[in-house]
Design a protein around this motif. Structure first.
Motif, PDB file in Angstrom:
ATOM      1  N   UNK A  18       0.876  -1.118  -0.296  1.00 24.52           N
ATOM      2  CA  UNK A  18      -0.239   0.037  -0.260  1.00 24.52           C
ATOM      3  C   UNK A  18       1.223   1.432  -0.089  1.00 24.52           C
ATOM      4  N   UNK A  19       0.412   2.604  -0.405  1.00 24.54           N
ATOM      5  CA  UNK A  19       0.656   4.174   0.457  1.00 24.54           C
ATOM      6  C   UNK A  19       1.775   4.010  -1.428  1.00 24.54           C
ATOM      7  N   UNK A  20       1.884   4.705  -1.236  1.00 21.93           N
ATOM      8  CA  UNK A  20       2.993   4.983  -2.626  1.00 21.93           C
ATOM      9  C   UNK A  20       4.712   4.989  -1.794  1.00 21.93           C
ATOM     10  N   UNK A  21       4.868   4.116  -3.585  1.00 19.80           N
ATOM     11  CA  UNK A  21       7.024   3.429  -3.140  1.00 19.80           C
ATOM     12  C   UNK A  21       7.064   4.714  -2.608  1.00 19.80           C
ATOM     13  N   UNK A  22       7.412   5.812  -4.359  1.00 18.46           N
ATOM     14  CA  UNK A  22       8.103   6.839  -4.300  1.00 18.46           C
ATOM     15  C   UNK A  22       8.145   8.090  -3.576  1.00 18.46           C
ATOM     16  N   UNK A  23       6.990   8.375  -3.334  1.00 18.95           N
ATOM     17  CA  UNK A  23       6.717   9.431  -2.462  1.00 18.95           C
ATOM     18  C   UNK A  23       5.795   9.919  -2.968  1.00 18.95           C
ATOM     19  N   UNK A  24       4.587  10.667  -2.825  1.00 16.34           N
ATOM     20  CA  UNK A  24       3.707  11.311  -3.375  1.00 16.34           C
ATOM     21  C   UNK A  24       3.588  12.862  -3.030  1.00 16.34           C
ATOM     22  N   UNK A  25       3.000  14.144  -3.695  1.00 18.77           N
ATOM     23  CA  UNK A  25       2.985  14.784  -3.327  1.00 18.77           C
ATOM     24  C   UNK A  25       1.393  16.102  -3.391  1.00 18.77           C
ATOM     25  N   UNK A  26       1.608  16.708  -2.500  1.00 15.28           N
ATOM     26  CA  UNK A  26       0.122  17.566  -2.846  1.00 15.28           C
ATOM     27  C   UNK A  26       0.912  19.125  -4.002  1.00 15.28           C
ATOM     28  N   UNK A  27       0.256  19.060  -4.871  1.00 17.60           N
ATOM     29  CA  UNK A  27       1.602  20.167  -5.175  1.00 17.60           C
ATOM     30  C   UNK A  27       0.225  19.832  -7.143  1.00 17.60           C
ATOM     31  N   UNK A  28       0.206  21.249  -7.168  1.00 16.56           N
ATOM     32  CA  UNK A  28      -0.366  21.587  -8.817  1.00 16.56           C
ATOM     33  C   UNK A  28       0.413  22.514  -9.003  1.00 16.56           C
ATOM     34  N   UNK A  29       0.410  22.008 -10.460  1.00 21.85           N
ATOM     35  CA  UNK A  29       0.824  22.842 -11.111  1.00 21.85           C
ATOM     36  C   UNK A  29       0.494  24.163 -11.483  1.00 21.85           C
ATOM     37  N   UNK A  30       1.182  25.311 -12.615  1.00 22.97           N
ATOM     38  CA  UNK A  30       0.262  26.386 -11.892  1.00 22.97           C
ATOM     39  C   UNK A  30       0.066  26.610 -13.382  1.00 22.97           C
ATOM     40  N   UNK A  31      -0.250  27.592 -14.020  1.00 23.74           N
ATOM     41  CA  UNK A  31      -0.787  27.866 -14.997  1.00 23.74           C
ATOM     42  C   UNK A  31       0.637  28.558 -15.896  1.00 23.74           C
ATOM     43  N   UNK A  32       0.924  28.151 -17.199  1.00 27.11           N
ATOM     44  CA  UNK A  32       2.071  28.632 -17.925  1.00 27.11           C
ATOM     45  C   UNK A  32       2.137  30.121 -17.641  1.00 27.11           C
ATOM     46  N   UNK A  33       1.216  30.535 -17.847  1.00 28.67           N
ATOM     47  CA  UNK A  33       1.933  32.149 -18.141  1.00 28.67           C
ATOM     48  C   UNK A  33       2.138  32.599 -16.747  1.00 28.67           C
ATOM     49  N   UNK A  34       1.243  31.763 -15.697  1.00 29.99           N
ATOM     50  CA  UNK A  34       2.340  32.229 -14.353  1.00 29.99           C
ATOM     51  C   UNK A  34       3.494  32.744 -14.021  1.00 29.99           C
ATOM     52  N   UNK A  35       3.483  30.531 -14.273  1.00 33.25           N
ATOM     53  CA  UNK A  35       5.011  30.571 -14.315  1.00 33.25           C
ATOM     54  C   UNK A  35       6.217  30.048 -15.366  1.00 33.25           C
ATOM     55  N   UNK A  36       6.518  30.086 -16.593  1.00 32.96           N
ATOM     56  CA  UNK A  36       6.732  29.363 -17.589  1.00 32.96           C
ATOM     57  C   UNK A  36       8.302  28.836 -16.782  1.00 32.96           C
ATOM     58  N   UNK A  37       8.950  29.902 -16.183  1.00 33.29           N
ATOM     59  CA  UNK A  37      10.194  29.063 -15.292  1.00 33.29           C
ATOM     60  C   UNK A  37      10.041  27.477 -15.242  1.00 33.29           C
ATOM     61  N   UNK A  38       8.630  27.056 -13.998  1.00 30.72           N
ATOM     62  CA  UNK A  38       8.850  25.591 -13.766  1.00 30.72           C
ATOM     63  C   UNK A  38       8.312  25.254 -15.113  1.00 30.72           C
ATOM     64  N   UNK A  39       8.085  25.407 -16.178  1.00 28.03           N
ATOM     65  CA  UNK A  39       7.867  24.409 -17.174  1.00 28.03           C
ATOM     66  C   UNK A  39       9.331  23.814 -17.694  1.00 28.03           C
ATOM     67  N   UNK A  40       9.425  25.292 -17.950  1.00 24.51           N
ATOM     68  CA  UNK A  40      11.356  25.217 -19.013  1.00 24.51           C
ATOM     69  C   UNK A  40      12.417  24.512 -18.112  1.00 24.51           C
ATOM     70  N   UNK A  41      11.806  24.028 -16.632  1.00 21.18           N
ATOM     71  CA  UNK A  41      12.074  23.695 -15.496  1.00 21.18           C
ATOM     72  C   UNK A  41      12.241  21.667 -16.500  1.00 21.18           C
ATOM     73  N   UNK A  42      11.025  21.792 -15.869  1.00 20.56           N
ATOM     74  CA  UNK A  42      10.342  19.891 -16.386  1.00 20.56           C
ATOM     75  C   UNK A  42      11.181  19.734 -17.415  1.00 20.56           C
TER      76      UNK A  42
END
Lengths: 420, 420
Positions: free
Chosen positions: B72-96
């Motif tokens: 059970x549970x998440x063997x690699x770990x989970x998170x509560x995190x939602x990607x912002x809209x691209x326009x709000x934070x393009x750096x995040x997408x570039x990083x990905x």
């Protein structure tokens, strides 16, 4: 001598395996048809005897009785009722004897904890005194594991297994969430006076870092500052902290933490639940996101994951009660005896009811680690065998199939008496 | 074309079977060695991608990966995190994109609920926009069962089974105690917005009189007077009352009952727990002795009694994700499709991520009885197949054996970026 009937009843908090003991009694009595009449079960424990409300188990099929072995809770109903001293209320005893005599009952098997052994002991003594001697055999049962002399109490092994599995599983869950969400999980378990059940959670920890990281025992005074420091250290080291707490933890004045003053919007005291109090404390002082669970009846009813060892022992007690009654034993409680050696072996023993009535077996001091927050190897050595083996019930449509007895009443022979 | 690697990550609240999906992905990818490189898992969900903290699953043995199926549970770990809209934070997408490019990642498999499908959708669109198109496949997972289009969500079937079993077992316990002790039992389950999980408790009732007698849904306004009347009627009729309540029940103003004002001794608001509030209400107004349980993480981590149907579906999703990715599918979420007919049959379907991102599937109105306190036959017909079958994990020393992965990090290739 005509064959005598058995009166069997269940008393106190029920367990995942108390019906396995009932199954052992009834199946074995059915094998000794030459020597034993019918097994009458008390509806709602000894209240059934006092109210002359007996259940005729001979009306249940062999299949239904066999299903008791894997059915949790008390199939005939239980009660919380303790017999007064004879001197205080001789009428109650006279009523018992009248009912037993009217239904030709020669054997009284009472399945319960310390209070119930006391009841069995009183019935043994008073029935002799009143000239209708009944063979009384106490059958141990209590999730609290607090009866003396017996190595363990049927019902405990299954709770222990459920608690250890639950904290292992929830621990993995919290670990998964701990990166940026829940960091602390608290599971509250039964045990108002002793930490046997909380200790069982410790079995889930096989390696350093495994859940549970902290166990809170009623045997140790709760120290908020020290506890918070332990939690904080644990989160910093392992990224999360899984805690098992006994419902019965107390402060320095010996008062239950769970009674420490929660009030609802109307100013009424909020009853029960130490886990939410600990969670609030952690949130306020350390700021960690938490979750908490309170398992309550689920832990003692969880027949779906009962310990096979526990089921086997519970059944053997019922079976042996019939055998020893026929062998002339009286005024005893049957016990589980651990046979010394490297492999876990056990047998059914016995002790005089005088030795066990109202005596509580505390969690030994040497089962708790020096720091007071976990279990020792001695505790593991004692407890590990009790959770061995799985004994799954049959399933239908995805759900466990439990016995549905008819519980047909034996026709009354006496006038109604408003005793209880 | 060089072989591309897969990035797989777990998101949001974990479940008893999300690792079965991971198992399906990794085992299937290992079978397609000619076409697929390595499966990298994000440590703690998408945070692992943003932090360039990838887990090299090729360092785990086949045995360890096989164990994921019953862990059970998440063997690699989970998170509560939602990607912002691209326009709000393009750096995040570039990083990905930088991380994915640096590690030759061509496939993004995101295993989660509605928010996670939104993330997968954004990655699909933006990666194309930024000139590094990634094959994005959403894998449904949520105990809340609130994703649209898919017949059900992996994780839900196992919670449903656990809840139905638990209330059946605890119901038998309360019934046993009801003669002169506990008469009301309340079990609080997850479901802040929808009553899917509470509804599952209803499956335990096979006959009139079986537990649970009352179910409280967030979809119905809580009416204290009516509720108390129902409880009282039930106790008078059956001698006890077993209740399943969703954590999310609300009053007439739409406020959560659980937020209705419990305060601790210091005047701090007491967080969470509608069961103790209902219990107090019953005690105060009806005077019945009660018990209550709050199962929290235990319900979604209970792999020991997972639904086999649920496990099979979770695994099939992981397997199919690899197969469809190789077949050129992109920007889809895989679904469970129910094949019409008398026997329950299912297959893996798919839908565009655009159709599911951030869309919630409510509990249908026709699944709740007219009076608002139980489930209908339509609900049973839908839900019963989802809890079918048991899929027991292996046990050692009386405890389920769950995977312990090494979770070795892939060496970093980029400079550190403080994105999250």
């Amino acid at each position: 001598m005509t064959k005598k009937n058995i009166f069997y009843a269940q008393s106190g908090g029920v367990t995942a395996v108390i019906n396995a003991t009932a199954c052992g009694v009834i199946e074995t009595a059915r094998k000794f048809k030459e020597d034993i009449g019918t097994v009458y079960a008390g509806r709602d424990g000894i209240l059934g005897a006092l109210r002359e409300d007996l259940i005729d188990t001979s009306q249940e099929s062999d299949e239904s009785i066999a299903m008791l072995r894997h059915t949790p809770a008390g199939a005939f109903g239980s009660c919380r009722y303790q017999l007064p001293a004879y001197e205080e209320n001789p009428e109650i005893y006279q009523r018992l004897i009248d009912v037993f005599a009217a239904h030709n009952i020669g054997y009284f098997f009472y399945n319960g904890g310390g209070d119930s052994q006391d009841t069995a002991n009183k019935v043994a003594k008073v029935s002799k005194q009143l000239g209708y001697p009944i063979t009384c055999i106490g059958l141990p049962k209590t999730v609290d594991n607090d009866l003396p002399i017996t190595d363990n109490c049927p019902g405990f092994g299954s709770v222990a297994k459920y608690i250890a599995i639950s904290i292992r599983e929830a621990g993995l869950d919290v670990a998964s969430m701990s990166a940026n969400s829940t960091k602390v999980f608290i599971m509250e378990v039964m045990g108002r006076h002793a930490g046997w059940i909380a200790a069982a959670g410790g079995l889930a920890q096989e390696q350093e870092g495994d859940a549970p990281h902290i166990i809170l025992f009623p045997e140790r005074t709760f120290n908020a500052k020290e506890f918070l420091q332990k939690v904080d250290e644990c989160v910093k080291r392992h990224s999360y902290c899984a805690i098992v707490t006994s419902e019965g933890i107390k402060n320095g004045e010996g008062n239950l933490i769970s009674n420490s003053g929660l009030k609802d919007a109307f100013g009424n005291a909020q009853l029960g639940g130490v886990a939410p109090l600990l969670a609030n404390l952690i949130q306020k002082e350390l700021g960690y996101k938490y979750h908490w669970a309170l398992v309550d009846y689920l832990q003692r009813a969880a027949r779906h994951i009962a310990s096979k060892t526990d089921v086997d022992q519970a059944y053997a007690l019922g079976k042996t009660a019939v055998e020893r009654a026929l062998a002339g034993k009286n005024a005893i409680m049957l016990t589980i005896e651990r046979i010394p050696g490297d492999t876990y072996l056990w047998k059914i023993g016995e002790t005089a009811l005088d030795n066990v009535a109202l005596v509580e077996q505390p969690l030994p001091d040497e089962y708790i680690t020096q720091d007071g927050y976990h279990i020792t190897q001695a505790c593991r050595d004692y407890m590990a065998p009790l959770i061995q083996g799985e004994d799954y019930p049959p399933y239908k449509n995805g759900l466990p199939q439990y016995a549905r007895l008819k519980n047909i009443a034996v026709p009354k022979k006496l006038e109604e008496a408003s005793i209880v």
